[in-house]
Design a protein around this motif. Structure first.
Motif, PDB file in Angstrom:
ATOM      1  N   THR A 165       0.845  -1.201   0.000  1.00  0.00           N
ATOM      2  CA  THR A 165       0.000   0.000   0.000  1.00  0.00           C
ATOM      3  C   THR A 165       0.871   1.239   0.000  1.00  0.00           C
ATOM      4  OG1 THR A 165      -1.751  -1.038   1.278  1.00  0.00           O
ATOM      5  CG2 THR A 165      -1.683   1.336   1.330  1.00  0.00           C
ATOM      6  N   ASP A 166       0.476   2.243  -0.754  1.00  0.00           N
ATOM      7  CA  ASP A 166       1.158   3.534  -0.708  1.00  0.00           C
ATOM      8  C   ASP A 166       0.152   4.656  -0.822  1.00  0.00           C
ATOM      9  OD1 ASP A 166       4.037   3.963  -0.454  1.00  0.00           O
ATOM     10  OD2 ASP A 166       4.176   2.411  -1.989  1.00  0.00           O
ATOM     11  N   THR A 167       0.390   5.708  -0.082  1.00  0.00           N
ATOM     12  CA  THR A 167      -0.479   6.891  -0.120  1.00  0.00           C
ATOM     13  C   THR A 167       0.267   8.056  -0.736  1.00  0.00           C
ATOM     14  OG1 THR A 167      -1.664   6.201   1.856  1.00  0.00           O
ATOM     15  CG2 THR A 167      -1.728   8.545   1.345  1.00  0.00           C
ATOM     16  N   LEU A 168      -0.413   8.798  -1.584  1.00  0.00           N
ATOM     17  CA  LEU A 168       0.130  10.061  -2.079  1.00  0.00           C
ATOM     18  C   LEU A 168      -0.770  11.176  -1.562  1.00  0.00           C
ATOM     19  CD1 LEU A 168       1.039   9.602  -5.866  1.00  0.00           C
ATOM     20  CD2 LEU A 168       2.375   9.024  -3.844  1.00  0.00           C
ATOM     21  N   ALA A 169      -0.219  12.086  -0.778  1.00  0.00           N
ATOM     22  CA  ALA A 169      -0.994  13.207  -0.258  1.00  0.00           C
ATOM     23  C   ALA A 169      -0.552  14.486  -0.954  1.00  0.00           C
ATOM     24  CB  ALA A 169      -0.786  13.323   1.251  1.00  0.00           C
ATOM     25  N   GLU A 170      -1.553  15.321  -1.296  1.00  0.00           N
ATOM     26  CA  GLU A 170      -1.242  16.596  -1.947  1.00  0.00           C
ATOM     27  C   GLU A 170      -0.352  17.444  -1.045  1.00  0.00           C
ATOM     28  OE1 GLU A 170      -3.956  19.587  -4.472  1.00  0.00           O
ATOM     29  OE2 GLU A 170      -4.291  19.755  -2.320  1.00  0.00           O
ATOM     30  N   SER A 171       0.598  18.145  -1.664  1.00  0.00           N
ATOM     31  CA  SER A 171       1.565  19.012  -0.980  1.00  0.00           C
ATOM     32  C   SER A 171       2.648  18.229  -0.230  1.00  0.00           C
ATOM     33  CB  SER A 171       0.908  19.995   0.011  1.00  0.00           C
ATOM     34  OG  SER A 171      -0.065  20.748  -0.654  1.00  0.00           O
ATOM     35  N   VAL A 172       2.476  16.916  -0.066  1.00  0.00           N
ATOM     36  CA  VAL A 172       3.545  16.116   0.537  1.00  0.00           C
ATOM     37  C   VAL A 172       4.267  15.338  -0.564  1.00  0.00           C
ATOM     38  CG1 VAL A 172       4.145  14.354   2.235  1.00  0.00           C
ATOM     39  CG2 VAL A 172       2.170  15.851   2.636  1.00  0.00           C
ATOM     40  N   HIS A 173       3.468  14.625  -1.365  1.00  0.00           N
ATOM     41  CA  HIS A 173       4.054  13.772  -2.403  1.00  0.00           C
ATOM     42  C   HIS A 173       3.927  14.348  -3.802  1.00  0.00           C
ATOM     43  CE1 HIS A 173       2.907  11.116   0.957  1.00  0.00           C
ATOM     44  NE2 HIS A 173       4.099  10.613   0.728  1.00  0.00           N
ATOM     45  N   PHE A 174       3.036  15.295  -3.964  1.00  0.00           N
ATOM     46  CA  PHE A 174       2.940  15.986  -5.254  1.00  0.00           C
ATOM     47  C   PHE A 174       2.446  17.404  -4.976  1.00  0.00           C
ATOM     48  CE2 PHE A 174      -1.053  13.738  -4.557  1.00  0.00           C
ATOM     49  CZ  PHE A 174      -2.029  14.695  -4.814  1.00  0.00           C
ATOM     50  N   PRO A 175       2.952  18.382  -5.780  1.00  0.00           N
ATOM     51  CA  PRO A 175       2.555  19.767  -5.532  1.00  0.00           C
ATOM     52  C   PRO A 175       1.084  20.002  -5.878  1.00  0.00           C
ATOM     53  CG  PRO A 175       4.347  19.620  -7.183  1.00  0.00           C
ATOM     54  CD  PRO A 175       3.913  18.228  -6.872  1.00  0.00           C
ATOM     55  N   LYS A 176       0.456  20.966  -5.189  1.00  0.00           N
ATOM     56  CA  LYS A 176      -0.910  21.399  -5.519  1.00  0.00           C
ATOM     57  C   LYS A 176      -0.965  21.740  -7.000  1.00  0.00           C
ATOM     58  CE  LYS A 176      -4.158  24.110  -2.787  1.00  0.00           C
ATOM     59  NZ  LYS A 176      -4.771  23.098  -1.935  1.00  0.00           N
ATOM     60  N   GLY A 177      -2.049  21.374  -7.658  1.00  0.00           N
ATOM     61  CA  GLY A 177      -2.170  21.710  -9.080  1.00  0.00           C
ATOM     62  C   GLY A 177      -1.675  20.617 -10.015  1.00  0.00           C
ATOM     63  N   THR A 178      -1.127  19.518  -9.471  1.00  0.00           N
ATOM     64  CA  THR A 178      -0.696  18.405 -10.327  1.00  0.00           C
ATOM     65  C   THR A 178      -1.918  17.797 -11.009  1.00  0.00           C
ATOM     66  OG1 THR A 178       1.091  17.950  -8.769  1.00  0.00           O
ATOM     67  CG2 THR A 178       0.621  16.226 -10.375  1.00  0.00           C
ATOM     68  N   SER A 179      -1.791  17.454 -12.294  1.00  0.00           N
ATOM     69  CA  SER A 179      -2.948  16.955 -13.041  1.00  0.00           C
ATOM     70  C   SER A 179      -3.428  15.601 -12.506  1.00  0.00           C
ATOM     71  CB  SER A 179      -2.580  16.803 -14.518  1.00  0.00           C
ATOM     72  OG  SER A 179      -1.693  15.716 -14.679  1.00  0.00           O
ATOM     73  N   GLY A 180      -4.709  15.328 -12.704  1.00  0.00           N
ATOM     74  CA  GLY A 180      -5.281  14.044 -12.303  1.00  0.00           C
ATOM     75  C   GLY A 180      -4.531  12.895 -12.953  1.00  0.00           C
ATOM     76  N   ARG A 181      -4.111  13.129 -14.184  1.00  0.00           N
ATOM     77  CA  ARG A 181      -3.379  12.108 -14.932  1.00  0.00           C
ATOM     78  C   ARG A 181      -2.043  11.769 -14.257  1.00  0.00           C
ATOM     79  NH1 ARG A 181      -2.837   9.695 -19.764  1.00  0.00           N
ATOM     80  NH2 ARG A 181      -5.053  10.077 -20.005  1.00  0.00           N
ATOM     81  N   ALA A 182      -1.293  12.800 -13.911  1.00  0.00           N
ATOM     82  CA  ALA A 182       0.010  12.572 -13.273  1.00  0.00           C
ATOM     83  C   ALA A 182      -0.169  11.904 -11.910  1.00  0.00           C
ATOM     84  CB  ALA A 182       0.778  13.881 -13.133  1.00  0.00           C
ATOM     85  N   VAL A 183      -1.196  12.330 -11.168  1.00  0.00           N
ATOM     86  CA  VAL A 183      -1.408  11.752  -9.837  1.00  0.00           C
ATOM     87  C   VAL A 183      -1.791  10.269  -9.951  1.00  0.00           C
ATOM     88  CG1 VAL A 183      -2.850  11.828  -7.761  1.00  0.00           C
ATOM     89  CG2 VAL A 183      -2.009  13.951  -8.771  1.00  0.00           C
ATOM     90  N   ALA A 184      -2.683   9.944 -10.897  1.00  0.00           N
ATOM     91  CA  ALA A 184      -3.072   8.547 -11.075  1.00  0.00           C
ATOM     92  C   ALA A 184      -1.862   7.710 -11.481  1.00  0.00           C
ATOM     93  CB  ALA A 184      -4.161   8.432 -12.145  1.00  0.00           C
ATOM     94  N   HIS A 185      -1.102   8.245 -12.415  1.00  0.00           N
ATOM     95  CA  HIS A 185       0.062   7.502 -12.904  1.00  0.00           C
ATOM     96  C   HIS A 185       1.033   7.213 -11.765  1.00  0.00           C
ATOM     97  CE1 HIS A 185       2.714   6.358 -16.349  1.00  0.00           C
ATOM     98  NE2 HIS A 185       3.546   6.323 -15.328  1.00  0.00           N
ATOM     99  N   LYS A 186       1.286   8.233 -10.976  1.00  0.00           N
ATOM    100  CA  LYS A 186       2.266   8.061  -9.906  1.00  0.00           C
ATOM    101  C   LYS A 186       1.733   7.163  -8.804  1.00  0.00           C
ATOM    102  CE  LYS A 186       5.932  10.302  -7.669  1.00  0.00           C
ATOM    103  NZ  LYS A 186       6.834  11.440  -7.794  1.00  0.00           N
ATOM    104  N   ALA A 187       0.458   7.367  -8.425  1.00  0.00           N
ATOM    105  CA  ALA A 187      -0.113   6.565  -7.336  1.00  0.00           C
ATOM    106  C   ALA A 187      -0.066   5.083  -7.688  1.00  0.00           C
ATOM    107  CB  ALA A 187      -1.552   6.996  -7.051  1.00  0.00           C
ATOM    108  N   LEU A 188      -0.328   4.761  -8.936  1.00  0.00           N
ATOM    109  CA  LEU A 188      -0.279   3.352  -9.331  1.00  0.00           C
ATOM    110  C   LEU A 188       1.175   2.887  -9.454  1.00  0.00           C
ATOM    111  CD1 LEU A 188      -1.780   0.811 -10.111  1.00  0.00           C
ATOM    112  CD2 LEU A 188      -1.701   1.550 -12.493  1.00  0.00           C
ATOM    113  N   SER A 189       2.005   3.711 -10.089  1.00  0.00           N
ATOM    114  CA  SER A 189       3.383   3.293 -10.355  1.00  0.00           C
ATOM    115  C   SER A 189       4.186   3.017  -9.092  1.00  0.00           C
ATOM    116  CB  SER A 189       4.110   4.347 -11.181  1.00  0.00           C
ATOM    117  OG  SER A 189       3.437   4.511 -12.409  1.00  0.00           O
ATOM    118  N   VAL A 190       3.986   3.829  -8.055  1.00  0.00           N
ATOM    119  CA  VAL A 190       4.788   3.616  -6.848  1.00  0.00           C
ATOM    120  C   VAL A 190       4.424   2.274  -6.205  1.00  0.00           C
ATOM    121  CG1 VAL A 190       5.137   6.079  -6.449  1.00  0.00           C
ATOM    122  CG2 VAL A 190       3.266   4.935  -5.285  1.00  0.00           C
TER     123      VAL A 190
END
Ligand code: ADP
Ligand code: MG
Length: 320
Positions: free
Chosen positions: A44-69
């Motif tokens: 399991t891994d969690t990505l939280a806004e402002s901790v793991h990705f900057p505010k304003g990151t696209s939904g696409r980038a967040v989905a890609h990263k959340a799955l990839s990690v």
């Protein structure tokens, strides 16, 4: 929009369907079957806004990263992915963001043949938790604890790119547009090294994925295996974009300390070194030998050529 409508509109109909899932999204739990002779591998891994990705990151980038990690963790165990669950906390209903996020998740689950089998949807600060499950043949999982003195240390790909990408986003640091793009893509769209992971089964002695930075992650292997290591920083694989933007000396510093690489670090015995290099030639990912395990307990020694190399900083750690 209500929780169930979000699930129905964005997640229910969109996921790849697998035969080993008897019951997917829609009931209280999912029902799945693990193939005979395989072990279930879970992460399991969690990505939280402002901790793991900057505010304003696209939904696409967040989905890609959340799955990839998560897939990167499975890769590091030598596992093959099968199912994911998604726990989504979103501050408000944002149609464009959700569409981007769910379409990317769908593309990737199709690509990797994994099924989204359930999850939870709540209102709160933007945060994405994915639980990924996969299989590894009984007894073949790659663990951190099996390195032996004399084993060679390898890493895949190039190191430090994502860390430099983050710095380009957050500071005034300049880079050629082509390199800037490459480095930021390495941050937002890491490639889990799944094929390398499965290839390493029975060949590597240990494996770990690099998330906090080489210097800090290699210590996990030294600690778990009760060994030491010498790494020659001259050998660290650096991308063209890295070399062109900050040069070799700074590049080495990024490669050692920057997080978010999601490359694999693994160890292999002298006897298996040749077979491993042959096997990896089919994976389309470079692997570089950067050092060797020794018997000096838990001590990481850095060298540059034949001189000792000093580095003050350490990898990023939460709560430090
Ligand atoms: P419960 O109240 O029993 O936990 P929910 O209303 O939270 O059920 O969820 C209904 C169904 O939708 C469940 O099967 C759950 O696994 C699934 N689900 C909820 N949120 C998501 C999501 N973000 N992605 C995928 N499936 C989800
Ligand atoms: Mg629920």
């Amino acid at each position: 929009m209500k929780e169930f409508d979000i699930i129905k509109n964005y997640f229910l109909s969109r996921s790849y369907q697998r035969k080993d899932v008897q019951l997917g999204i829609g009931d209280d739990c999912a029902l799945t079957t693990v193939p005979e002779g395989q072990q279930l591998v879970t992460t399991t891994d969690t990505l939280a806004e402002s901790v793991h990705f900057p505010k304003g990151t696209s939904g696409r980038a967040v989905a890609h990263k959340a799955l990839s990690v998560n897939l990167s963790d499975l890769a590091a165990m030598g596992a093959e992915p099968a199912w994911i669950s998604l726990s989504l906390s979103i501050p408000e209903y944002d149609e464009a963001w959700l569409r981007d996020f769910s379409l990317c998740l769908q593309e990737l689950t199709d690509y990797y043949s994994i099924q989204l089998i359930g999850g939870d949807t709540v209102q709160g600060p933007l945060s994405i938790t994915i639980t990924a499950q996969g299989f590894v043949p009984q007894g073949q999982a790659l663990m951190r604890s099996k390195a032996k003195p004399g084993d060679w240390i390898y890493v895949t790909g190039t190191l430090g790119d994502a860390g430099l990408g983050l710095e380009l986003l957050q500071t005034e640091k300049a880079a050629e547009p082509m390199h800037r793009n490459y480095l930021i893509n390495r941050l937002n769209f890491p490639s889990p090294r799944l094929m390398v992971g499965t290839t390493l089964r029975r060949l590597a002695t240990t494996c770990i994925d690099l998330s906090d930075g080489l210097k800090s992650d290699v210590q996990h292997i030294l600690f778990a295996s009760q060994t030491g290591a010498v790494i020659n920083v001259e050998q660290l694989p650096l991308s063209e974009a890295m070399l062109a933007t900050v040069g070799k000396d700074e590049g080495i510093r990024y490669a050692l300390t920057a997080g978010d690489d999601y490359e694999l670090l693994f160890t292999v015995s002298e006897e298996q070194k040749g077979s491993l290099e042959v096997a990896l030639a089919n994976c389309n990912v470079s692997a570089t030998c950067i050092g060797r395990i020794n018997g000096v307990q838990e001590k990481l020694e850095l060298q540059r050529g034949d001189k000792p190399y000093q580095l003050p900083e350490t990898g990023f750690q939460h709560f430090s």
